[in-house]
Design an enzyme around this catalytic site. Structure first.
Site, PDB file in Angstrom:
ATOM      1  N   ARG A 150      23.841  12.219 -68.246  1.00  0.00           N
ATOM      2  CA  ARG A 150      23.016  13.408 -68.410  1.00  0.00           C
ATOM      3  C   ARG A 150      22.167  13.210 -69.659  1.00  0.00           C
ATOM      4  O   ARG A 150      22.636  12.691 -70.672  1.00  0.00           O
ATOM      5  CB  ARG A 150      23.875  14.670 -68.557  1.00  0.00           C
ATOM      6  CG  ARG A 150      24.463  15.196 -67.252  1.00  0.00           C
ATOM      7  CD  ARG A 150      23.372  15.758 -66.348  1.00  0.00           C
ATOM      8  NE  ARG A 150      23.896  16.409 -65.155  1.00  0.00           N
ATOM      9  CZ  ARG A 150      24.049  15.825 -63.979  1.00  0.00           C
ATOM     10  NH1 ARG A 150      23.737  14.533 -63.850  1.00  0.00           N
ATOM     11  NH2 ARG A 150      24.495  16.496 -62.944  1.00  0.00           N
ATOM     12  N   GLU A 163      14.831  17.550 -68.554  1.00  0.00           N
ATOM     13  CA  GLU A 163      14.422  17.458 -67.144  1.00  0.00           C
ATOM     14  C   GLU A 163      14.077  18.836 -66.594  1.00  0.00           C
ATOM     15  O   GLU A 163      14.748  19.813 -66.912  1.00  0.00           O
ATOM     16  CB  GLU A 163      15.557  16.852 -66.317  1.00  0.00           C
ATOM     17  CG  GLU A 163      15.757  15.367 -66.541  1.00  0.00           C
ATOM     18  CD  GLU A 163      16.796  14.783 -65.596  1.00  0.00           C
ATOM     19  OE1 GLU A 163      16.746  15.104 -64.390  1.00  0.00           O
ATOM     20  OE2 GLU A 163      17.657  14.036 -66.065  1.00  0.00           O
ATOM     21  N   HIS A 198      15.637  10.139 -62.202  1.00  0.00           N
ATOM     22  CA  HIS A 198      16.941  10.649 -61.756  1.00  0.00           C
ATOM     23  C   HIS A 198      17.216  10.246 -60.303  1.00  0.00           C
ATOM     24  O   HIS A 198      17.465  11.072 -59.425  1.00  0.00           O
ATOM     25  CB  HIS A 198      17.024  12.173 -61.909  1.00  0.00           C
ATOM     26  CG  HIS A 198      18.426  12.658 -62.137  1.00  0.00           C
ATOM     27  ND1 HIS A 198      18.735  13.728 -62.940  1.00  0.00           N
ATOM     28  CD2 HIS A 198      19.612  12.194 -61.673  1.00  0.00           C
ATOM     29  CE1 HIS A 198      20.054  13.925 -62.951  1.00  0.00           C
ATOM     30  NE2 HIS A 198      20.601  12.999 -62.193  1.00  0.00           N
TER      31      HIS A 198
END
Length: 345
Positions: free
Chosen positions: A253, A282, A300
């Protein structure tokens, strides 16, 4: 005949066969309109004349946050008393504040393990590309349209030979990364978890402290979940403890690393290169990261392949089906697994 229980499906269904089809046999599946807002969702949950006030199980995707926002304390309090489970599609579930659902004895499940192989593949691609400056070469070739000119503009990369890989988080994904990297000839694998693993679970890696991992590693592989304890684990102070010219790879993450500190470390040369599939803010990505040729970025894509996404979705619906028919999900999150109320289900 009694009415079917209600299942709220948040987010798109990509693979409607299999367990999703079975769900429709045992539950009334409802969805939200694309235009539904968080405020409308909360209001409908409180309206006794709305079918959302009778939800039993919720399935959700990462992108469904655009309708409901985070599953936080406000959402936990707003959900009707009929809800017994939230089945999240993803190994990471940082969009859900589990503690508030735990307080209401609402189960939360995720999709661990099935994401490990695809994420590890992505991680190894980014690691090798960052180590060898492959992405830099692609950038140059797109500009020069000439392979020789492009190659002459790319700094020499590094071989795996003699390098120490530090695995920050030797869990399911971390193990698969090590398994894939071992044949490349890296000299040593070290790892840091909150607790040392049994020897037979270490996969040939040596346990070290967090500071030692920062100090010894030529390449740092980040594989930890995002929560209140792990946010900015890799910060300015951590970068200062690392070797000069270290390589950083993150497919976990974005916010487990202070992105501003990473940019500074890349600009100073402290960090030689980075491979990133996740970003702190993000869907926004810092322009500095996009502009630096020593940074390999993917948007991602860690699990974005047909086979893995299908397995993830199937596990979500297996969890939902078991919650509906047996009262208990299959893959409960660690924060709840040992709770007395859950054990009694």
């Amino acid at each position: 005949m009694s009415e079917k229980p209600i299942l709220l499906c948040l987010g798109a269904v990509s693979f409607p066969d299999g367990d999703f089809a079975k769900l429709q046999d045992v539950a009334k599946v409802v969805t939200l309109p694309e235009t539904c807002s968080r405020e409308e969702f909360i209001k409908r949950c409180a309206d006794p004349n709305d079918e959302l006030s009778k939800i039993k199980v919720i399935t959700r995707t990462f992108s469904s946050i655009k309708n409901t926002g985070r599953f936080d304390e406000e959402i936990a309090k707003a959900l009707p008393s009929s809800v017994i489970a939230i089945c999240h599609n993803g190994a990471g579930y940082d969009q859900i504040d589990v503690e508030f659902f735990n307080q209401r004895h609402i189960q939360v499940s995720n999709t661990p393990d099935v994401v490990s192989n695809a994420t590890a593949d992505t991680h190894v691609f980014l690691l090798l590309s960052a180590l060898r400056n492959f992405s830099w070469g692609v950038r140059e070739m797109l500009v020069t349209k000439n392979s020789k000119d492009a190659a002459n503009k790319v700094p020499f990369g590094n071989d795996p030979d003699g390098k120490t890989v530090g695995i920050l988080g030797l869990g399911g994904i971390g193990h698969q990364i090590v398994k894939r990297l071992q044949p490349f000839g890296f000299a040593k694998f070290i790892y840091y978890n909150r607790h040392k693993l049994p020897a037979d679970k270490e996969n040939g890696c040596e346990y070290v402290s967090f500071d030692e991992l920062l100090k010894q590693s030529d390449i740092i592989s980040i594989n930890i979940p995002l929560n209140e304890h792990t946010r900015h684990t890799i910060d300015k102070a951590a970068f200062e403890k690392m070797k000069d010219r270290v390589v950083i790879v993150n497919t976990a993450r974005g916010a487990v690393m202070d992105e501003a500190a990473l940019v500074s470390a890349l600009q100073s040369g402290k960090v030689k290169s980075a491979g990133l599939d996740v970003f702190e803010f993000e869907p926004l990505v810092k322009q500095e990261l996009l502009d630096m040729p020593q940074v390999v970025c993917t948007p991602h894509l860690g699990t974005q392949c047909i086979e893995t996404r299908q397995k993830m979705e199937e596990l979500v619906y297996t969890n939902a089906l078991e919650a509906l028919t047996k009262g208990k999900v299959k893959t409960i999150v660690p924060e709840i697994v040992n709770e007395e109320w859950y054990q009694k289900l």
